[in-house]
Structures are given as structure tokens and as C-alpha cells.
Design an enzyme around this catalytic site. Structure first.
Site, PDB file in Angstrom:
ATOM      1  N   GLY A  12       0.851  -1.174  -0.168  1.00 44.95           N
ATOM      2  CA  GLY A  12       0.033   0.140  -0.039  1.00 44.95           C
ATOM      3  C   GLY A  12       0.923   1.255  -0.083  1.00 44.95           C
ATOM      4  N   ILE A  14       1.660   3.553   2.207  1.00 47.77           N
ATOM      5  CA  ILE A  14       2.590   3.794   3.405  1.00 47.77           C
ATOM      6  C   ILE A  14       3.409   2.752   3.717  1.00 47.77           C
ATOM      7  CG2 ILE A  14       2.730   4.437   5.887  1.00 47.77           C
ATOM      8  CD1 ILE A  14      -0.040   5.935   5.613  1.00 47.77           C
ATOM      9  N   LEU A  35      -3.830  -7.357  -1.450  1.00 45.32           N
ATOM     10  CA  LEU A  35      -4.148  -6.674  -2.856  1.00 45.32           C
ATOM     11  C   LEU A  35      -5.540  -5.960  -3.119  1.00 45.32           C
ATOM     12  CD1 LEU A  35      -2.269  -8.885  -5.375  1.00 45.32           C
ATOM     13  CD2 LEU A  35      -1.487  -7.052  -4.170  1.00 45.32           C
ATOM     14  N   LYS A  87      -9.518   2.157   5.071  1.00 42.69           N
ATOM     15  CA  LYS A  87      -9.065   3.341   5.560  1.00 42.69           C
ATOM     16  C   LYS A  87     -10.013   4.697   4.907  1.00 42.69           C
ATOM     17  CE  LYS A  87      -5.779   4.954   2.563  1.00 42.69           C
ATOM     18  NZ  LYS A  87      -5.991   6.825   2.620  1.00 42.69           N
ATOM     19  N   SER A 126      -4.370   6.767  13.924  1.00 49.04           N
ATOM     20  CA  SER A 126      -4.560   8.000  13.112  1.00 49.04           C
ATOM     21  C   SER A 126      -5.087   9.018  14.210  1.00 49.04           C
ATOM     22  CB  SER A 126      -5.952   7.929  12.389  1.00 49.04           C
ATOM     23  OG  SER A 126      -6.212   8.938  11.440  1.00 49.04           O
ATOM     24  N   TYR A 151     -14.541   4.098  10.801  1.00 46.11           N
ATOM     25  CA  TYR A 151     -13.174   4.072  10.524  1.00 46.11           C
ATOM     26  C   TYR A 151     -12.365   4.568  11.884  1.00 46.11           C
ATOM     27  CZ  TYR A 151      -8.339   5.574   9.310  1.00 46.11           C
ATOM     28  OH  TYR A 151      -6.995   5.898   9.398  1.00 46.11           O
ATOM     29  N   LYS A 155     -10.055   2.463  14.753  1.00 42.50           N
ATOM     30  CA  LYS A 155      -8.732   2.753  15.316  1.00 42.50           C
ATOM     31  C   LYS A 155      -8.428   3.099  16.700  1.00 42.50           C
ATOM     32  CE  LYS A 155      -6.353   2.712  11.316  1.00 42.50           C
ATOM     33  NZ  LYS A 155      -5.590   1.810  10.897  1.00 42.50           N
ATOM     34  N   ASN A 181      -1.790  13.791   8.426  1.00 45.69           N
ATOM     35  CA  ASN A 181      -2.127  13.559   7.010  1.00 45.69           C
ATOM     36  C   ASN A 181      -0.786  13.154   6.111  1.00 45.69           C
ATOM     37  OD1 ASN A 181      -4.526  14.748   8.312  1.00 45.69           O
ATOM     38  ND2 ASN A 181      -5.258  14.893   6.343  1.00 45.69           N
ATOM     39  N   ASN A 201      -9.010  12.330  -0.539  1.00 48.60           N
ATOM     40  CA  ASN A 201      -8.169  12.948  -0.097  1.00 48.60           C
ATOM     41  C   ASN A 201      -7.605  14.023  -0.810  1.00 48.60           C
ATOM     42  OD1 ASN A 201      -6.962   9.859   1.569  1.00 48.60           O
ATOM     43  ND2 ASN A 201      -8.170  11.418   2.438  1.00 48.60           N
ATOM     44  N   ARG A 233      -4.722  21.192   8.313  1.00 51.63           N
ATOM     45  CA  ARG A 233      -4.217  19.939   8.583  1.00 51.63           C
ATOM     46  C   ARG A 233      -2.801  19.803   9.126  1.00 51.63           C
ATOM     47  NH1 ARG A 233      -8.902  19.540   9.195  1.00 51.63           N
ATOM     48  NH2 ARG A 233     -10.540  18.232   8.487  1.00 51.63           N
ATOM     49  N   GLY A 299     -18.608  16.002   8.449  1.00 55.17           N
ATOM     50  CA  GLY A 299     -17.552  15.042   9.295  1.00 55.17           C
ATOM     51  C   GLY A 299     -16.220  15.757   9.396  1.00 55.17           C
TER      52      GLY A 299
HETATM   53  C1  WQD Z   1      -8.029  17.440   4.284  1.00 55.48           C
HETATM   54  C2  WQD Z   1      -8.649  18.477   3.812  1.00 55.48           C
HETATM   55  C3  WQD Z   1     -11.112  18.678   3.503  1.00 55.48           C
HETATM   56  C4  WQD Z   1     -10.557  16.958  -0.602  1.00 55.48           C
HETATM   57  C5  WQD Z   1      -8.589  11.867   6.320  1.00 55.48           C
HETATM   58  C6  WQD Z   1      -9.050  10.862   7.242  1.00 55.48           C
HETATM   59  C7  WQD Z   1      -7.592  10.517   8.042  1.00 55.48           C
HETATM   60  C8  WQD Z   1      -6.647   9.869   7.220  1.00 55.48           C
HETATM   61  C9  WQD Z   1      -6.342  11.053   6.124  1.00 55.48           C
HETATM   62  C10 WQD Z   1      -6.626   7.528   6.816  1.00 55.48           C
HETATM   63  C11 WQD Z   1     -10.064  18.597   4.585  1.00 55.48           C
HETATM   64  C12 WQD Z   1     -10.223  19.246   2.132  1.00 55.48           C
HETATM   65  C13 WQD Z   1     -10.194  17.504   0.563  1.00 55.48           C
HETATM   66  C14 WQD Z   1     -11.090  17.933  -1.583  1.00 55.48           C
HETATM   67  C15 WQD Z   1     -11.019  19.448   0.134  1.00 55.48           C
HETATM   68  N1  WQD Z   1      -7.056   8.789   6.478  1.00 55.48           N
HETATM   69  N2  WQD Z   1     -10.772  18.681   0.960  1.00 55.48           N
HETATM   70  N3  WQD Z   1     -11.320  19.255  -1.069  1.00 55.48           N
HETATM   71  O1  WQD Z   1     -10.303  14.271   6.032  1.00 55.48           O
HETATM   72  O2  WQD Z   1      -8.032  15.548   6.860  1.00 55.48           O
HETATM   73  O3  WQD Z   1      -8.255  13.069   6.854  1.00 55.48           O
HETATM   74  O4  WQD Z   1      -7.688  11.301   5.248  1.00 55.48           O
HETATM   75  O5  WQD Z   1      -5.847   7.241   7.662  1.00 55.48           O
HETATM   76  O6  WQD Z   1      -7.844   9.426   9.031  1.00 55.48           O
HETATM   77  O7  WQD Z   1      -9.724  11.336   8.201  1.00 55.48           O
HETATM   78  O8  WQD Z   1      -7.918  14.232   4.890  1.00 55.48           O
HETATM   79  O9  WQD Z   1      -7.196  14.837   2.670  1.00 55.48           O
HETATM   80  O10 WQD Z   1      -9.638  14.202   2.917  1.00 55.48           O
HETATM   81  O11 WQD Z   1      -8.784  16.224   3.523  1.00 55.48           O
HETATM   82  O12 WQD Z   1     -11.306  20.937   0.379  1.00 55.48           O
HETATM   83  O13 WQD Z   1     -11.104  17.511  -2.802  1.00 55.48           O
HETATM   84  O14 WQD Z   1      -8.848  18.894   2.699  1.00 55.48           O
HETATM   85  O15 WQD Z   1     -12.060  19.308   3.799  1.00 55.48           O
HETATM   86  O16 WQD Z   1     -10.286  19.849   5.097  1.00 55.48           O
HETATM   87  P1  WQD Z   1      -8.772  14.275   6.171  1.00 55.48           P
HETATM   88  P2  WQD Z   1      -8.412  14.782   3.452  1.00 55.48           P
END
Ligand code: WQD
Length: 343
Positions: A12, A14, A35, A87, A126, A151, A155, A181, A201, A233, A299
């Protein structure tokens, strides 16, 4: 004789970066992967980077017998880094049982396979366990809040299970790493994030939009209580994150994790807003991004960044790479994918 380290989910995002770091640190990684959210082609990519094609077992961790056979047949395996889990936050809300079944059964398989044996386990947790912290930067002693998603709950509960197991069984030495992140890619641009479908993400959506694979980026809200209104973040380079796993393993091998269970934040300690990240990408790569402001995403927490003092002082690790290298490497990987297929 090199020390073997079992890496679940080792193909994967990481996991593959950690396998490269393990090889560099002269360990012998043994990859387990079903996979489900990775590709076998990553094995060849790891070999291109390191000259080594690591031992690989196509095993679904929920199949206890398959894992038990591997552990029983190879008495030398005591070290394990456990990445394998579902995840995707949004998917977990829609399909909670898929998440509880997979993420807990895979953990139970590991604990059963090591029953009665010494085990050094580094667990992929996380910062999501903190929810919206009351105080920033958030430290490891902060209150763990009710998870915002199944999710996140897997954790939180997994950390509790591991702490109880470590308390009951002194043969088990366990560290949970609370990732912030993860973003970016290896400097070779031969491995990186491979989201399936539309990236959920931010950074993979940014690079795919920049590459013309997606339309404009939607910034999910700019009316939050932050300097520019967008969420903040703690983005951490995946290579720094991988190195934190080596540091955790070495601490376990030395046998001085706090009471054979400990928890560490793995972030940079710096927060970037969505708009600041977009600006950093444009400035670093010279690629103009097309983005629009959209509604908030359900969320989302408003702002989180980590207190990384404990990791620096106790784990002997700190992040080295900044937002520029995160953006540069993420873009270089996206460009590699434009002309290279990974199957
Ligand atoms: C980051 C910021 C969005 C997409 C999640 C999980 C965390 C980990 C990482 C697994 C937020 C904003 C995003 C987009 C946007 N996962 N955004 N437009 O939600 O902080 O963390 O992923 O381990 O556990 O919770 O990451 O990258 O989804 O969002 O504005 O098209 O980017 O609102 O503020 P997040 P993210």
C-alpha cells in the site's frame, strides 16, 4: 542474518514506503497483502528503488490459518508493522460492518498467530482518534473523543485492545503511531499514493486535477474559524512517516516502550490550510490549479496539528521534509503515472 519484519499491507501507500525504509535500514521486510487496495506491480517498483524484491505472501489477514502457517513456519518473525486495514472515512459510514469485520478480524488474526510468543508490533493509528481537539497542538495525552466515523472507531478500539493485550502479556511490546495527514511520494517518483476511483483525499485530487485527469478542485468550505476560512491539517511527508516506523521498531527492540505499550503522534507540528496547500503546490511546481469554493464536507474537523515533542524526545524521530518537498514529490509521482502503468 538480517532481522525479519512482517509488513501487513506492505504494498500500500505507506506500507511500500516503509518497506523501502526497512531495506535501507538493513532489515528484511516480509510483505503480506491481499491486494484489496494495492497492486502487485509495486513489488517491481520497490525492486527498482532498492535492488531487492522483498518476500511477498498473498494473504488475507482475516484468514487466521494462512497467517498462523506463516508465523509457525518461520520462528524468526517477532517484528510486525500492521498497516493492512480499510481506511476510507466516507465508505466506513456507508458500510460500517465491512470496516469493523475487516479491521478487527485482521488484528485478531495477528494477535492469535503470536499467542505465547514475543511480538514487537508497530500499529498504524490515526490522529482521527482526537476528533476536534480542545487544545492545539494536540498531544498524546489529549482526550480521545467519540470517533466521527466507524473507520476512526476501529482505530480507537484497536488501540484499547492493544493496550489491554500489552498489559496482560509481557511478551507483547506495542507502539501505536497516530498519523496526521500523509502526503507526497518517494524521491524516485517510483512509488506513491494510488487512490482507487475519485480521490477522497486532498492531495491526490490536487495532483490529478493538475494533470487534467479531474476537473476543478472543490475547497470544502472557506467559512470556518481559521485565518483564511479553510480547514487546517498537519500534512506529513510519507517518507518521514515511514522513518517513524523504523524508529518505533528500534525502540521496541531496545525494549523500553513505556510499560510495553506506548503511543506517539507522527506529524510535523505545523498546520496548513487547504488554500495554503493549494498555494504551496502552485508555487513549488509552477502549475496553476483550477479550484472553486464549495460547501463544507460533513464530518470534517476544522483544524488539527500535532504536538510532536514526545516523538522527538522519546522516539528520537522528527519530520525533516517540508510542504515544498511534499508538493514536489506528489506532482513528480503524478507525472510518472502519466506515462507508466502499475498493474
Ligand atoms: C484534508 C482537508 C478537506 C478533498 C482523512 C482521514 C484520516 C486519514 C487522512 C486515513 C479537509 C479538504 C479534501 C477535496 C477539500 N485517513 N478537502 N477538497 O479528512 O483530514 O483525513 O484522510 O488514515 O484518518 O480522516 O484528509 O485529505 O480528505 O482532507 O477541500 O477535494 O482537505 O475538507 O479539510 P482528512 P483529506
Amino acid at each position: 542474518m538480517k532481522t525479519k519484519v512482517l509488513v501487513t499491507g506492505g504494498l500500500g501507500y505507506i506500507g511500500s514506503h516503509t518497506v523501502v525504509a526497512l531495506l535501507r535500514a538493513n532489515y528484511e521486510p516480509v510483505i503480506i497483502d491481499n491486494l484489496d487496495n494495492s497492486r502487485i506491480g509495486i513489488l517491481q517498483q520497490i525492486e527498482k528503488i532498492t535492488g531487492v524484491s522483498p518476500e511477498f505472501h498473498y494473504i488475507d489477514l482475516c484468514n487466521e490459518a494462512q497467517l498462523a502457517d506463516l508465523i509457525t513456519n518461520d520462528e524468526s518473525i517477532h517484528n510486525i508493522i500492521h498497516f493492512a486495514a480499510h481506511k476510507a472515512v466516507g465508505e466506513s459510514v456507508a458500510e460500517p460492518l465491512k470496516y469493523y469485520r475487516n479491521n478487527f478480524n485482521s488484528l485478531f488474526s495477528i494477535l492469535k498467530a503470536f499467542e505465547g510468543k514475543k511480538m514487537n508490533l508497530v500499529f498504524s493509528s490515526s490522529c482521527t482518534v482526537y476528533g476536534q481537539p480542545d487544545e492545539l497542538p494536540v498531544s498524546e495525552v489529549a482526550q480521545v473523543k467519540k470517533a466521527e466515523s466507524p473507520y476512526g472507531n476501529t482505530k480507537q478500539v484497536a488501540e484499547e485492545i492493544l493496550q489491554d493485550v500489552a498489559t496482560a502479556d509481557k511478551l507483547k511490546n506495542i507502539i501505536s503511531l497516530r498519523y496526521f495527514n500523509p502526503v507526497g511520494a518517494h524521491e524516485s517518483a517510483l512509488i506513491g499514493e494510488l487512490p482507487s476511483g475519485v480521490p477522497q483525499n486532498l492531495v491526490p485530487f490536487v495532483t490529478q486535477s493538475a494533470a487534467g485527469k479531474r476537473g476543478p478542485i472543490t475547497v470544502f468550505g472557506n467559512d470556518y474559524d481559521t485565518p483564511d476560512g479553510s480547514c487546517i491539517r498537519d500534512y506529513i511527508h510519507v517518507v518521514d512517516l515511514a522513518e517513524a516506523h523504523i524508529a518505533a521498531l528500534q525502540l521496541l527492540e531496545k525494549g523500553n516502550a513505556e510499560g510495553n505499550y506506548d503511543v506517539f503522534n507522527v506529524g510535523t507540528g505545523n498546520g496548513y490550510s487547504v488554500l495554503e496547500l493549494i498555494n504551496a503546490f502552485e508555487t513549488t511546481t509552477g502549475v496553476k490549479l483550477n479550484y472553486q469554493i464549495g460547501p463544507r464536507r460533513a464530518g470534517d474537523i476544522v483544524k488539527v496539528w500535532g504536538d510532536v515533542t514526545k516523538s522527538r524526545e522519546k522516539l528520537g524521530w522528527q519530520a525533516r521534509l517540508g510542504i515544498e518537498e511534499m508538493m514536489r514529490s506528489a506532482w513528480a509521482w503524478e507525472q510518472y503515472l502519466q506515462t507508466n502503468q502499475i498493474n
